[in-house]
Design a protein around this motif. Structure first.
Motif, mmCIF file in Angstrom:
data_model
loop_
_atom_site.group_PDB
_atom_site.id
_atom_site.type_symbol
_atom_site.label_atom_id
_atom_site.label_comp_id
_atom_site.label_asym_id
_atom_site.label_seq_id
_atom_site.Cartn_x
_atom_site.Cartn_y
_atom_site.Cartn_z
ATOM 1 N N SER A 1 0.833 -1.190 0.000
ATOM 2 C CA SER A 1 0.000 0.000 0.000
ATOM 3 C C SER A 1 0.872 1.245 0.000
ATOM 4 N N MET A 2 0.260 2.379 -0.342
ATOM 5 C CA MET A 2 1.006 3.629 -0.382
ATOM 6 C C MET A 2 1.533 4.011 0.993
ATOM 7 N N GLY A 3 0.721 3.734 2.040
ATOM 8 C CA GLY A 3 1.160 4.079 3.388
ATOM 9 C C GLY A 3 2.388 3.302 3.811
ATOM 10 N N VAL A 4 2.423 1.992 3.547
ATOM 11 C CA VAL A 4 3.578 1.177 3.906
ATOM 12 C C VAL A 4 4.795 1.593 3.089
ATOM 13 N N SER A 5 4.575 1.878 1.811
ATOM 14 C CA SER A 5 5.699 2.321 0.971
ATOM 15 C C SER A 5 6.277 3.635 1.476
ATOM 16 N N ALA A 6 5.399 4.555 1.888
ATOM 17 C CA ALA A 6 5.888 5.830 2.414
ATOM 18 C C ALA A 6 6.627 5.640 3.727
ATOM 19 N N ALA A 7 6.168 4.671 4.556
ATOM 20 C CA ALA A 7 6.843 4.422 5.827
ATOM 21 C C ALA A 7 8.225 3.823 5.626
ATOM 22 N N LEU A 8 8.460 3.151 4.491
ATOM 23 C CA LEU A 8 9.767 2.541 4.233
ATOM 24 C C LEU A 8 10.791 3.543 3.714
ATOM 25 N N ILE A 9 10.338 4.719 3.278
ATOM 26 C CA ILE A 9 11.282 5.709 2.740
ATOM 27 C C ILE A 9 12.307 6.139 3.777
#
Length: 505
Positions: free
Chosen positions: A29-37
């Motif tokens: 999801s976009m939220g998980v991807s953003a948290a991995l940045i």
């Protein structure tokens, strides 16, 4: 005509349902991807400064966290979500917020009233008349940024027995148009349809026989009617359908606050006849807005189903005389997997995944059928029509996300179906179709907790023809119980995280 020459009418199928979501990298999801940045940036920093062990440990921890998020999902919840539900229930029980005591010996109710608990505690009920002079009850729920007004419409569906397939398809189309119109109307927060089934008390049959009894009737006729009353005392199960429409009561000048009962009642009274009249072609049968007293009575019965026959008897004698402050339970306990209220215990399920493919107009028939073993069963479809000025943007966003998700993973059937569904939705929206979010709540009530156990597997199986996925409302039974009542409770309006943020996760 031979069997080869017979024309077989295939049922109309529906589908192309999708959930608005933001796609991220690698199928996440976009939220998980953003948290991995930040994790990636921090790992690069460690590598640049020669701290290889820290970089490796950070990457390993992030990989394990993502793996647990993806691999441990059960009924749409990961291990993190299930753990948070357990913790929240434990905090609720330690603080005593799982118990509700009202009445003369209750706490928090100094006037001795038995008001509705939870989110409906601050609700108010009044009665007005529409432009045609028909009375209707109006529920106001105001506070904490929520200013909603709801009306309840009672219907008596005709059913689909001996109804042609073309007529059924026409009814479905009219219902779709009714929902689309709610998105075009200004200030509609949501709508719901509640189908409630319960065993018949037999009072209606007894009253009908008594009202038509003649003192000079023949002995044979008297004996037959008495035998009918004794034989069919249980009668057929009662089946009631109610439609609730919720209006936005926020001030129009941009200031915070509520418009008030009088202002909203004046507006709703002019719009209600058109809303009620629009249900005429949906197969709803006779349609009429509920009065304030009717809303009070069915709410009281929902919280204590054992008084249903008493309420019905008092209604036949002129009315119950109950007030809105008397409609709630005197005792309630919000347990992890069930909700105990007065002399009944209930359990609710919610839909966490919509139909994956096609479905028909009879897909929910099994779950809507009465269940004589239960005190009450409610099936509630929740709708939130998307305003017309937002539908185009949402359709375009879904097309972009579907294309992005397809480019991130190897081409497969699921990605192709999502892109095709997004394209079809855009085409239909351009032709005037509306967008509506929907959900499903199923609530059953029984005398004891043991009576509910056999239904833990039966309820999900009843919606199998519709290809729906249900899960118990763990740690949220009290809230879900109220959401399943036809009282106009729009749950997203009470959440701290708005829809635009939740779509990222």
């Amino acid at each position: 005509m031979s069997s080869a020459d017979e024309v077989r009418i295939e049922p109309q199928v529906f589908g192309n349902l999708s959930v608005p979501r933001r796609s991220g990298l690698g199928g996440l999801s976009m939220g998980v991807s953003a948290a991995l940045i930040p994790v990636v940036l921090l790992g690069i920093l460690f590598l640049a400064t020669g701290r290889w062990l820290l970089a490796g440990a950070l990457v390993l921890a992030a990989a394990v966290a993502v793996l647990l998020l993806v691999a441990t999902k059960r009924q749409g919840r990961s291990i993190y979500g299930r753990t948070m539900l357990r913790l929240s229930q434990r905090v609720k029980e330690k603080s005593g917020r799982d118990l509700y005591l009202a009445g003369p010996t209750g706490k928090g109710t100094p006037d001795g009233a038995t008001r509705l608990p939870g989110l409906m505690a601050k609700s108010e009920l009044s009665e007005f008349t529409d432009s045609y002079g028909n009375p209707f009850g109006l529920i106001r729920l105001s506070g904490a940024g929520v200013h909603n007004y709801s009306v309840v419409i009672e219907t008596h569906p005709d059913g689909d027995s001996l109804v042609d397939r073309e007529q059924i398809d026409h009814r479905v189309a009219v219902w779709g148009s009714w929902l689309t119109q709610r998105g075009l109307d200004e200030g509609i927060r949501g709508a719901s349809v509640t189908i409630e089934s319960s065993p018949d008390s037999g009072l209606r049959l007894a009253g009908l026989l008594e009202a038509n009894r003649q003192s000079d009737s023949p002995d044979y006729a008297r004996a037959v009617t008495e035998q009918i009353g004794e034989t069919y005392q249980g009668g057929a199960p009662q089946l009631v359908a109610r439609v609730t429409v919720t209006f936005d009561g926020r001030r129009l000048d941009g200031r915070t606050g509520d418009r008030g009962f009088e202002d909203m009642a004046e507006e709703i009274s002019t719009r209600l006849p058109a809303i009620v009249g629009g249900l005429a072609g949906t197969g709803a049968g006779s349609v009429k807005a509920c009065t304030a007293q009717q809303i009070i009575d069915f709410t009281r019965v929902a919280y204590d189903p054992t008084v249903a026959s008493l309420v019905e008897e008092m209604q036949a004698q002129g009315g119950t005389g109950l007030g809105w402050q008397d409609a709630g339970p005197s005792f309630a306990r919000d347990a992890f997997e069930h909700y105990r209220h007065d002399r009944a215990v209930s359990k609710s399920w919610t839909m966490y995944e919509g139909p994956a493919g096609h479905f028909t107009s009879t897909s929910l028939r099994r779950v809507l059928e009465p269940s004589p073993e239960l005190l009450r069963k409610r099936v509630t479809l929740l709708y939130r029509p998307i305003p017309a000025d937002r539908t185009t943007a949402m359709v375009q966003q879904e097309q972009n996300d579907a294309a992005f998700a397809g480019s991130q993973t190897r081409r497969n059937a699921r990605a192709a179906l999502r892109q095709a569904a997004a394209a079809k939705t855009a085409q239909e929206e351009a032709q005037g179709a509306g967008l509506t979010r929907f959900g499903l709540v199923i609530t059953i009530s029984a005398a004891t907790e043991e009576d509910l156990r056999p239904w833990n597997k039966r309820i999900p199986g009843l919606v199998a023809p519709a290809r729906l996925r249900l899960r118990p409302a763990l740690a949220n039974q009290a809230v879900t119980f109220q959401a399943g009542l036809p009282l106009g409770l729009v749950l997203p309006d009470h959440m701290l995280v708005p829809d635009s943020v939740r779509e990222f996760f």
